[in-house]
Design a protein around this motif. Structure first.
Motif, PDB file in Angstrom:
ATOM      1  N   UNK A 274      54.760  32.781  48.643  1.00  0.00           N
ATOM      2  CA  UNK A 274      54.037  33.982  49.315  1.00  0.00           C
ATOM      3  C   UNK A 274      53.092  34.553  48.506  1.00  0.00           C
ATOM      4  N   UNK A 275      53.100  34.397  47.130  1.00  0.00           N
ATOM      5  CA  UNK A 275      52.161  34.763  46.092  1.00  0.00           C
ATOM      6  C   UNK A 275      50.995  33.883  46.063  1.00  0.00           C
ATOM      7  N   UNK A 276      51.164  32.583  46.121  1.00  0.00           N
ATOM      8  CA  UNK A 276      50.202  31.916  46.156  1.00  0.00           C
ATOM      9  C   UNK A 276      49.246  31.830  47.407  1.00  0.00           C
ATOM     10  N   UNK A 277      49.987  32.001  48.500  1.00  0.00           N
ATOM     11  CA  UNK A 277      49.252  32.131  49.825  1.00  0.00           C
ATOM     12  C   UNK A 277      48.592  33.321  49.785  1.00  0.00           C
ATOM     13  N   UNK A 278      49.002  34.498  49.483  1.00  0.00           N
ATOM     14  CA  UNK A 278      48.115  35.761  49.213  1.00  0.00           C
ATOM     15  C   UNK A 278      47.239  35.942  48.013  1.00  0.00           C
ATOM     16  N   UNK A 279      47.307  34.941  47.481  1.00  0.00           N
ATOM     17  CA  UNK A 279      46.539  34.994  46.105  1.00  0.00           C
ATOM     18  C   UNK A 279      46.636  36.085  45.125  1.00  0.00           C
ATOM     19  N   UNK A 280      48.170  36.439  45.088  1.00  0.00           N
ATOM     20  CA  UNK A 280      48.516  37.508  44.156  1.00  0.00           C
ATOM     21  C   UNK A 280      48.329  36.782  42.593  1.00  0.00           C
ATOM     22  N   UNK A 281      47.925  37.840  41.736  1.00  0.00           N
ATOM     23  CA  UNK A 281      47.599  37.436  40.445  1.00  0.00           C
ATOM     24  C   UNK A 281      48.655  36.542  39.738  1.00  0.00           C
ATOM     25  N   UNK A 282      48.154  35.535  38.950  1.00  0.00           N
ATOM     26  CA  UNK A 282      48.912  34.807  38.180  1.00  0.00           C
ATOM     27  C   UNK A 282      50.137  35.180  37.542  1.00  0.00           C
ATOM     28  N   UNK A 283      49.950  36.391  36.774  1.00  0.00           N
ATOM     29  CA  UNK A 283      51.248  36.836  36.211  1.00  0.00           C
ATOM     30  C   UNK A 283      52.294  37.410  37.250  1.00  0.00           C
ATOM     31  N   UNK A 284      51.806  38.125  38.277  1.00  0.00           N
ATOM     32  CA  UNK A 284      52.706  38.333  39.473  1.00  0.00           C
ATOM     33  C   UNK A 284      53.383  37.320  39.793  1.00  0.00           C
ATOM     34  N   UNK A 285      52.858  36.073  40.290  1.00  0.00           N
ATOM     35  CA  UNK A 285      53.835  34.972  40.299  1.00  0.00           C
ATOM     36  C   UNK A 285      54.845  34.518  39.454  1.00  0.00           C
ATOM     37  N   UNK A 286      54.277  34.638  38.165  1.00  0.00           N
ATOM     38  CA  UNK A 286      55.031  34.256  37.096  1.00  0.00           C
ATOM     39  C   UNK A 286      56.422  35.123  37.009  1.00  0.00           C
TER      40      UNK A 286
ATOM     41  N   UNK B 108      22.737  48.359  29.390  1.00  0.00           N
ATOM     42  CA  UNK B 108      23.952  48.493  29.984  1.00  0.00           C
ATOM     43  C   UNK B 108      24.357  49.365  31.434  1.00  0.00           C
ATOM     44  N   UNK B 109      23.554  50.245  31.839  1.00  0.00           N
ATOM     45  CA  UNK B 109      23.669  50.648  33.066  1.00  0.00           C
ATOM     46  C   UNK B 109      23.730  49.652  34.111  1.00  0.00           C
ATOM     47  N   UNK B 110      22.763  48.878  34.101  1.00  0.00           N
ATOM     48  CA  UNK B 110      22.448  48.029  35.043  1.00  0.00           C
ATOM     49  C   UNK B 110      23.669  46.929  35.007  1.00  0.00           C
ATOM     50  N   UNK B 111      23.849  46.574  33.804  1.00  0.00           N
ATOM     51  CA  UNK B 111      25.038  45.615  33.561  1.00  0.00           C
ATOM     52  C   UNK B 111      26.387  46.041  34.118  1.00  0.00           C
ATOM     53  N   UNK B 112      26.472  47.524  33.935  1.00  0.00           N
ATOM     54  CA  UNK B 112      27.992  47.790  34.446  1.00  0.00           C
ATOM     55  C   UNK B 112      27.771  47.967  35.870  1.00  0.00           C
ATOM     56  N   UNK B 113      26.806  47.936  36.564  1.00  0.00           N
ATOM     57  CA  UNK B 113      26.785  47.722  38.099  1.00  0.00           C
ATOM     58  C   UNK B 113      27.134  46.560  38.713  1.00  0.00           C
ATOM     59  N   UNK B 114      26.552  45.539  37.865  1.00  0.00           N
ATOM     60  CA  UNK B 114      26.759  44.100  38.066  1.00  0.00           C
ATOM     61  C   UNK B 114      28.362  43.849  37.927  1.00  0.00           C
ATOM     62  N   UNK B 115      28.850  44.234  36.927  1.00  0.00           N
ATOM     63  CA  UNK B 115      30.196  44.120  36.443  1.00  0.00           C
ATOM     64  C   UNK B 115      31.026  44.481  37.619  1.00  0.00           C
ATOM     65  N   UNK B 116      30.828  45.916  38.258  1.00  0.00           N
ATOM     66  CA  UNK B 116      31.601  46.337  39.232  1.00  0.00           C
ATOM     67  C   UNK B 116      31.393  45.484  40.560  1.00  0.00           C
ATOM     68  N   UNK B 117      30.406  45.130  40.936  1.00  0.00           N
ATOM     69  CA  UNK B 117      30.162  44.357  42.019  1.00  0.00           C
ATOM     70  C   UNK B 117      30.814  42.832  42.022  1.00  0.00           C
ATOM     71  N   UNK B 118      30.700  42.299  40.572  1.00  0.00           N
ATOM     72  CA  UNK B 118      31.118  40.782  40.608  1.00  0.00           C
ATOM     73  C   UNK B 118      32.847  40.882  40.301  1.00  0.00           C
ATOM     74  N   UNK B 119      33.323  41.838  39.526  1.00  0.00           N
ATOM     75  CA  UNK B 119      34.689  41.826  39.311  1.00  0.00           C
ATOM     76  C   UNK B 119      35.854  41.392  40.431  1.00  0.00           C
ATOM     77  N   UNK B 120      35.452  42.045  41.506  1.00  0.00           N
ATOM     78  CA  UNK B 120      36.660  41.547  42.547  1.00  0.00           C
ATOM     79  C   UNK B 120      36.546  40.088  43.110  1.00  0.00           C
ATOM     80  N   UNK B 121      35.355  39.608  42.858  1.00  0.00           N
ATOM     81  CA  UNK B 121      35.114  38.020  43.209  1.00  0.00           C
ATOM     82  C   UNK B 121      35.916  37.285  42.212  1.00  0.00           C
ATOM     83  N   UNK B 122      35.739  37.760  40.940  1.00  0.00           N
ATOM     84  CA  UNK B 122      36.209  36.954  39.637  1.00  0.00           C
ATOM     85  C   UNK B 122      37.568  36.986  39.798  1.00  0.00           C
ATOM     86  N   UNK B 123      38.252  38.168  40.066  1.00  0.00           N
ATOM     87  CA  UNK B 123      39.571  38.389  40.231  1.00  0.00           C
ATOM     88  C   UNK B 123      40.165  37.461  41.323  1.00  0.00           C
ATOM     89  N   UNK B 124      39.592  37.535  42.549  1.00  0.00           N
ATOM     90  CA  UNK B 124      40.161  36.693  43.582  1.00  0.00           C
ATOM     91  C   UNK B 124      40.174  35.270  43.132  1.00  0.00           C
TER      92      UNK B 124
END
Length: 488
Positions: free
Chosen positions: A334-346, A212-228
Motif C-alpha cells: 500500500x505504501x508503494x501504491x500510494x507513493x508514501x515516502x521511502x522512510x515511511x515504507x521503511x 533568491x526571491x524568484x528562486x524561492x518561488x521556483x522551489x515552492x512550485x517544484x518541491x511537490x513534484x520532486x517529492x512525488x
C-alpha cells in the motif's frame, strides 16, 4: 663461479586498493568531473587553468559533500537519495551557468541562483548536505569568474545563509520568507561591499534581492513534484500526509477503528520521544500513523478490532502466524501504491523487526512445535532512530492497555520493562539509538501515558428545578411538552 640465487621479487601489494570500488570512483571522481564539464556547456570551452578547475571540483566535492553524505544513513538505505542529489545538483549547475551566460558574466555573483539548489537539498535531505553543495557550487561559479576569491567568498556566504534559512521548515510559506531573508542579507553584503570599493550599483543591488526571491518561488512550485517522483519528502510534505485526511488513514479509521486509535496514540508517544532525543519528530509521528495500514486487509484478526469473536481460535498457530505476517507485507504494498515516502515504507516494514510472536509460538509448543524462528517477523530490524522509536512505541502502547492500575510508578515500570526487553533482543542494534536515548524515551513515554490516564472528576447529575407546576405554563405549552415526552 657460483651464481647467486635470485630472491623472488615481492609482487605489488593490492591491499591499498581494497577500498576502491566503482561506487567510490563514481561518487568521488566521476560525478564532480561531470559537474565541472556540465558547467562549461554553454561556453563550449574550458576555463582558465583547467587542471586546477577539475582538481578543485573533485576536492571540494569530496570534502564538503561526499563526507557529509557518508554520515547520512539514508543514503545507504536507498539509492534514490544519491540519485536525487546528483539530479538536483546537475540541474542547479545548468541553471546557474545558463543564467550567467545569457545575462552577463559581470553580474555572475549577483544573478547565480544558488538559493534554488541549496534550498531543495537542505529541505529534502538536510542542512549539512545543503551547505556542502552550496560551497561546491560557489567554487564552480567563481572558477567561471577567473577564480575570483571575492566571488567565492560572497557566494559561499549566501549559500551558507540559504542553508540556514531553509533548515527544518514546516510550511511552504516559510520557503518564501527564507527567500526574502536571503535577499535582504545579499543586499546588505553588496551594500557593505560598495562602501569599500567606493562604488554604488543599483543593478547589482536589485539582482542580489530578486535572485533568491524568484528562486524561492521556483522551489515552492517544484518541491511537490520532486517529492512525488523521488519519494523523498520534506517535513512540509510529511505534515501534509499527517493531517489524517489521507485516503489510507480514512480507510483505516472506518475498517479498522481500533488500529486507527492505536496509531494515533502511538503518534503522540513517538513524537514526544523523538523530541526528547533530537530525532525527527514529524517523521516519527507520520510513520506511526501509517505503520499498521496493512491491517486494513484483515482487521478482524487483530485484537484491537475484535468484539468478542476471535478468528484465531479456529486457526492453527502456523496459519495465525502467516496471517499476522501478512499485514506487514500488505502495508509495504500500500505504501508503494500510494507513493508514501521511502522512510515511511521503511517504518512499515521495520516496526516489528525480527521479533517472535510469543503467544502463537507458545500455543504451537503445546502442539509439539519447537522452532521459534518460524514464528518471527521477516524484518529487517529498525535501520534509523525514528523507526526504532516507532517499534518501541508500538509495544509500549499495547502493554499499557493491559495495565489495570495505571499509576505513574506502574506506568514507568512497564515502559522500562518493555524498552529493556526490546533492547536485550538486540532489535535496536542498527537503529542508532544508544542507552542515553533509551532513558530519554522511557521518560517521554511515561510522561505522555501518565498525563493521558489521569482520572476526571465525577460530575453530579442535574436535578430538575422544583416548585414549577403545570399551572405555571399555558395549556398549549403543556400539550407540546407532553407530546415531546411521549416521543422520547
Amino acid at each position: 663461479m657460483r651464481r647467486k640465487k635470485r630472491t623472488p621479487k615481492e609482487g605489488f601489494d593490492f591491499s591499498c586498493l581494497k577500498g576502491i570500488s566503482l561506487r567510490n570512483i563514481n561518487s568521488i571522481i566521476l560525478f564532480p568531473f561531470f559537474a565541472a564539464l556540465l558547467n562549461r556547456v554553454p561556453y563550449l570551452s574550458l576555463p582558465e587553468m583547467p587542471i586546477a578547475y577539475f582538481l578543485g571540483c573533485v576536492i571540494f566535492w569530496y570534502i564538503f559533500v561526499e563526507t557529509t553524505v557518508r554520515n547520512n544513513r539514508f543514503f545507504d538505505l536507498h539509492a534514490a537519495y544519491r540519485i536525487a542529489l546528483y539530479a538536483v545538483v546537475s540541474v542547479g549547475i545548468i541553471v546557474n551557468s545558463v543564467v550567467v551566460y545569457f545575462i552577463s558574466t559581470d553580474l555572475l555573483v549577483f544573478i547565480t541562483p544558488l538559493f534554488f539548489t541549496v534550498a531543495i537539498i537542505t529541505i529534502l535531505i538536510g542542512f549539512d548536505e545543503g551547505a556542502g553543495v552550496g560551497l561546491f557550487l560557489a567554487f564552480i561559479a567563481s572558477a567561471t569568474y577567473s577564480f575570483s576569491l571575492d566571488a567565492f567568498v560572497m557566494l559561499s556566504i549566501i549559500s551558507f545563509v540559504s542553508a540556514l534559512a531553509t533548515r527544518k521548515l514546516t510550511a511552504r510559506i516559510s520557503i518564501a520568507r527564507a527567500g526574502f531573508f536571503v535577499g535582504a542579507v545579499f543586499v546588505a553584503l553588496v551594500f557593505a561591499r560598495s562602501f569599500t570599493e567606493s562604488t554604488f550599483n543599483w543593478i547589482q543591488l536589485s539582482a542580489a534581492f530578486i535572485n533568491p526571491v524568484l528562486s524561492s518561488i521556483a522551489v515552492i512550485g517544484l518541491l511537490p513534484y520532486i517529492e512525488y517522483v523521488t519519494r523523498i519528502y520534506s517535513n512540509v510534505g510529511l505534515l501534509e500526509l499527517g493531517n489524517l485526511s489521507h485516503p489510507l488513514l480514512k480507510n483505516l479509521s472506518v475498517n479498522a477503528p481500533g488500529t486507527y486509535y492505536h496509531s494515533v496514540t502511538m503518534a503522540n508517544l513517538s513524537e514526544a520521544a523523538s523530541e526528547a532525543v533530537g530525532a525527527n519528530a514529524i517523521l516519527a509521528r507520520v510513520g506511526a500513523y501509517f505503520h499498521d495500514i496493512g491491517k486494513i486487509k484483515r482487521p478482524q484478526y487483530f485484537t484491537e478490532n475484535q468484539s468478542g469473536d476471535n478468528p484465531h481460535d479456529r486457526l492453527s498457530p502456523s496459519m495465525s502466524n502467516t496471517v499476522i505476517n501478512e499485514h506487514v507485507q500488505h502495508g509495504v504494498e500500500l505504501a508503494r501504491k500510494h507513493r508514501l515516502p521511502l522512510l515511511i515504507e521503511d517504518i512499515v516494514r521495520q516496526h516489528h523487526g525480527t521479533r517472535n510472536k510469543l503467544f502463537f509460538y507458545r500455543k504451537a509448543m503445546n502442539e509439539g512445535s519447537k522452532k521459534s524462528e518460524d514464528f518471527g517477523y521477516f524484518g529487517p530490524k529498525p535501520q534509523f532512530r525514528e523507526s526504532g522509536i516507532v517499534m518501541l512505541a508500538d509495544s509500549v502502547e499495547a502493554a499499557f492497555k493491559s495495565l489495570k492500575n495505571p499509576t505513574p510508578g506502574n506506568i514507568r515500570e512497564i515502559v522500562a520493562e518493555v524498552v529493556e526487553g526490546i533492547y536485550n533482543e538486540r532489535q535496536l542494534d542498527n537503529s542508532g539509538l544508544n542507552l542515553g536515548d533509551l532513558e530519554g524515551i522511557v521518560d517521554a513515554f511515561t510522561r505522555v501515558l501518565a498525563s493521558s490516564s489521569r482520572p476526571r472528576i465525577e460530575y453530579p447529575l442535574e436535578e430538575p428545578p422544583t416548585g414549577v407546576s403545570d399551572a405555571d405554563n399555558p395549556p398549549e405549552q403543556n400539550d407540546e411538552t407532553g407530546k415531546r415526552e411521549e416521543n422520547t
